[in-house]
Design an enzyme around this catalytic site. Structure first.
Site, PDB file in Angstrom:
ATOM      1  N   THR A  25      11.309  -7.584 -11.270  1.00 59.59           N
ATOM      2  CA  THR A  25      10.662  -8.887 -11.492  1.00 59.59           C
ATOM      3  C   THR A  25       9.467  -9.026 -10.554  1.00 59.59           C
ATOM      4  OG1 THR A  25      12.790  -9.805 -12.119  1.00 59.59           O
ATOM      5  CG2 THR A  25      11.076 -11.384 -11.526  1.00 59.59           C
TER       6      THR A  25
ATOM      7  N   CYS B  17       1.678   1.946  12.659  1.00 57.48           N
ATOM      8  CA  CYS B  17       2.942   2.536  12.223  1.00 57.48           C
ATOM      9  C   CYS B  17       3.454   3.578  13.213  1.00 57.48           C
ATOM     10  CB  CYS B  17       2.767   3.165  10.851  1.00 57.48           C
ATOM     11  SG  CYS B  17       1.864   2.114   9.743  1.00 57.48           S
TER      12      CYS B  17
ATOM     13  N   GLY C  52       0.813  -1.216   0.000  1.00 57.99           N
ATOM     14  CA  GLY C  52       0.000   0.000   0.000  1.00 57.99           C
ATOM     15  C   GLY C  52       0.843   1.262   0.000  1.00 57.99           C
ATOM     16  N   THR C  53       1.939   1.245   0.751  1.00 60.34           N
ATOM     17  CA  THR C  53       2.807   2.427   0.836  1.00 60.34           C
ATOM     18  C   THR C  53       3.356   2.779  -0.546  1.00 60.34           C
ATOM     19  OG1 THR C  53       3.410   1.849   3.092  1.00 60.34           O
ATOM     20  CG2 THR C  53       4.902   3.334   1.939  1.00 60.34           C
TER      21      THR C  53
ATOM     22  N   HIS D 269      -2.085  -7.533   2.446  1.00 57.59           N
ATOM     23  CA  HIS D 269      -2.117  -8.071   3.813  1.00 57.59           C
ATOM     24  C   HIS D 269      -3.237  -7.492   4.673  1.00 57.59           C
ATOM     25  CE1 HIS D 269       0.003  -4.860   6.335  1.00 57.59           C
ATOM     26  NE2 HIS D 269       0.204  -4.402   5.120  1.00 57.59           N
TER      27      HIS D 269
ATOM     28  N   GLN E 204      -7.652   0.299   3.606  1.00 61.93           N
ATOM     29  CA  GLN E 204      -8.478  -0.273   4.678  1.00 61.93           C
ATOM     30  C   GLN E 204      -9.863  -0.719   4.208  1.00 61.93           C
ATOM     31  OE1 GLN E 204      -7.684  -1.074   7.800  1.00 61.93           O
ATOM     32  NE2 GLN E 204      -5.649  -0.192   7.829  1.00 61.93           N
TER      33      GLN E 204
ATOM     34  N   ASN F 219      -7.594   4.547   8.812  1.00 66.15           N
ATOM     35  CA  ASN F 219      -7.093   3.328   9.448  1.00 66.15           C
ATOM     36  C   ASN F 219      -7.164   3.369  10.971  1.00 66.15           C
ATOM     37  OD1 ASN F 219      -5.085   5.323   8.455  1.00 66.15           O
ATOM     38  ND2 ASN F 219      -3.721   4.239   9.842  1.00 66.15           N
TER      39      ASN F 219
ATOM     40  N   SER G  30      -3.742  -3.011  -0.601  1.00 62.34           N
ATOM     41  CA  SER G  30      -2.641  -3.773  -0.022  1.00 62.34           C
ATOM     42  C   SER G  30      -3.126  -5.176   0.365  1.00 62.34           C
ATOM     43  CB  SER G  30      -2.142  -3.024   1.212  1.00 62.34           C
ATOM     44  OG  SER G  30      -1.169  -3.789   1.870  1.00 62.34           O
TER      45      SER G  30
HETATM   46  N1  PLP Z   1      -2.681   3.330   3.877  1.00 64.96           N
HETATM   47  C1  PLP Z   1      -3.431   2.967   4.924  1.00 64.96           C
HETATM   48  C2  PLP Z   1      -4.746   3.640   5.148  1.00 64.96           C
HETATM   49  C3  PLP Z   1      -2.990   1.964   5.794  1.00 64.96           C
HETATM   50  O1  PLP Z   1      -3.742   1.604   6.827  1.00 64.96           O
HETATM   51  C4  PLP Z   1      -1.733   1.352   5.546  1.00 64.96           C
HETATM   52  C5  PLP Z   1      -1.185   0.341   6.480  1.00 64.96           C
HETATM   53  O2  PLP Z   1      -1.377   0.408   7.679  1.00 64.96           O
HETATM   54  C6  PLP Z   1      -0.995   1.756   4.423  1.00 64.96           C
HETATM   55  C7  PLP Z   1      -1.497   2.753   3.610  1.00 64.96           C
HETATM   56  C8  PLP Z   1       0.314   1.123   4.079  1.00 64.96           C
HETATM   57  O3  PLP Z   1       0.117  -0.154   3.528  1.00 64.96           O
HETATM   58  P1  PLP Z   1       1.310  -1.243   3.503  1.00 64.96           P
HETATM   59  O4  PLP Z   1       1.446  -1.751   4.894  1.00 64.96           O
HETATM   60  O5  PLP Z   1       0.823  -2.302   2.561  1.00 64.96           O
HETATM   61  O6  PLP Z   1       2.501  -0.564   2.991  1.00 64.96           O
END
Ligand code: PLP
Length: 392
Positions: A237, A326, A71-72, A201, A179, A151, A199
């Site tokens: 890759t 985080c 996601g990041t 996970h 989310q 989140n 994302s």
């Molecule tokens: N954006 C939101 C709203 C999230 O909750 C998160 C993860 O907590 C992320 C982005 C980042 O995702 P990733 O952990 O896959 O990098």
């Protein structure tokens, strides 16, 4: 000891079916999908099938999906990619004060490189007013980025309304749906977004794999330079096992949503909220009462520290979080709780419990029973002791 996982917003347990689908891509089907031989063609086929599946989950077409490392990366790609591609048109970006750091820090980075960013405020429930978005638009605005759901506090934002505003003003619109994907039905065309981040996970898929939806015709500068993978939009890759696993998670999520399984989680969520609010004094629910993620519970307990609650809960076998995953570990009050107007001393007493498909009524009853004792004990030790007695 009984262990209860209530930190599903941080990450979800990978579904057994997902792992079974991934396993052959580590052992038998290991070809590089960019190779011309049989081994490569086999994994290429798997990646392209996965792309169709992931696209289906959000109402997109396969060509509009770029696989990323999570996601990041998807957030960074969308924001920096649009910024670099449109710097001749303008240098203004609109976002909100409650975004994930993946968005906020990408914007902070761009501010150091000549871009101007407007961080919109939210109301006490964490909701963005679409009118504020409209008012913030200037002739230099090139991008609007508003998260689908927060989140930390779970508030679901009025993305469709903002999508209409963005379309009318002909400004690119990105939403961080990390989310929401796999938890609430999403149709990118209905939402009116040009870009959407997801994302694996967060919906029972593997870590380290995600995707960016990039609407057909939208041009962005790639974040990573290298080979021509992902149609020159993301070099490197492909993480075949991860991609295949995320696609399986997408398929399972669609099935769960069709069966309305989120309703069960919503019921558990509401039961937990009611149980805690009934048994404990000086507690407030953060986020919106109804426009809320199915599994999200975010509470502030006055006169105690979130971190000490987490440790006490952990000793009772309950995994939760304080603020976002985080930021936990840092003692700064959550930027989201400050943005909804909480004073720092209240924001410090926040507890986030996020339910998932594995949680049961027994889990909820256990937490409702165990929490009052923990709060009482911590308040007795609190330097604020005495101050809170008699406050209503
Ligand atoms: N954006 C939101 C709203 C999230 O909750 C998160 C993860 O907590 C992320 C982005 C980042 O995702 P990733 O952990 O896959 O990098």
């Amino acid at each position: 000891m009984r262990r209860i996982y209530m930190d599903n917003a941080a990450t979800t347990p990978t579904d057994v079916g997902v792992i079974e689908t991934m396993n052959p891509y580590y052992t038998l089907k290991y070809g590089n999908p960019n190779s011309v031989h049989f081994f490569g063609q086999e994994t290429r086929d798997a990646v392209e099938k996965a792309r169709i599946q992931v696209a289906h989950l959000i109402g997109a077409t396969a060509r509009e999906i770029i696989f990323t490392g999570g996601g990041t990366e998807a957030d960074n790609h969308a924001i920096k990619g649009i910024a670099w591609a449109n710097q001749k048109k303008g240098n203004h970006i609109i976002t909100t004060k409650i975004e994930h750091h993946a968005v906020l820090h990408a914007c902070n980075f761009l501010e150091k490189h000549g871009f101007r960013v407007t961080y919109l405020p939210v109301d006490k429930f964490g909701l963005i007013d679409p009118e504020d978005v409209k008012k913030a638009i200037t002739e230099k605005t090139i991008l609007i980025s508003v998260m689908h759901a927060n989140n930390e506090i779970g508030t679901v934002e009025p993305i469709k309304e903002i999508g209409k505003i963005a379309k009318e003003a002909e400004i690119y619109f990105h939403t961080d749906s990390v989310q929401t994907v796999g938890h609430i039905p999403i149709d990118v065309n209905d939402l009116g977004v040009d870009m959407l981040s997801m994302s694996g996970h967060k919906f029972y898929g593997p870590n380290g794999v995600g995707a960016l939806f990039l609407k057909k015709g939208t041009k962005i500068v790639p974040l990573i330079d290298g080979g021509g993978q992902e149609k020159n939009r993301r070099a490197g890759t492909e993480n075949v096992a991860g991609i295949v696993g995320m696609a399986k998670a997408a398929e399972l999520a669609e099935k769960r949503m069709l069966k309305g399984e989120e309703v069960k989680i919503i019921k558990l969520r509401d039961k937990l909220i009611t149980g805690v609010m009934k048994n404990i004094e000086h507690v407030r629910l953060n986020g919106h009462p109804t426009r809320r993620l199915p599994g999200n519970i975010n509470l502030c307990f006055e006169f105690i520290e979130g971190e000490s609650m987490l440790l006490s809960l952990d000793m009772k076998g309950v995994a939760a979080s304080s603020g976002s995953a985080c930021t936990s570990g840092s003692l700064e009050a959550s930027h989201v709780l400050l943005a909804i107007g909480l004073p720092p001393e209240i924001a410090h007493g926040s507890l986030r419990l996020t339910l998932g498909k594995e949680n049961t009524e027994e889990d909820v009853n256990y937490v409702v029973n165990v929490l009052p004792g923990i709060i009482k004990k911590l308040r007795e030790l609190s330097p604020f002791q005495g101050k809170w007695e008699g406050i209503n």
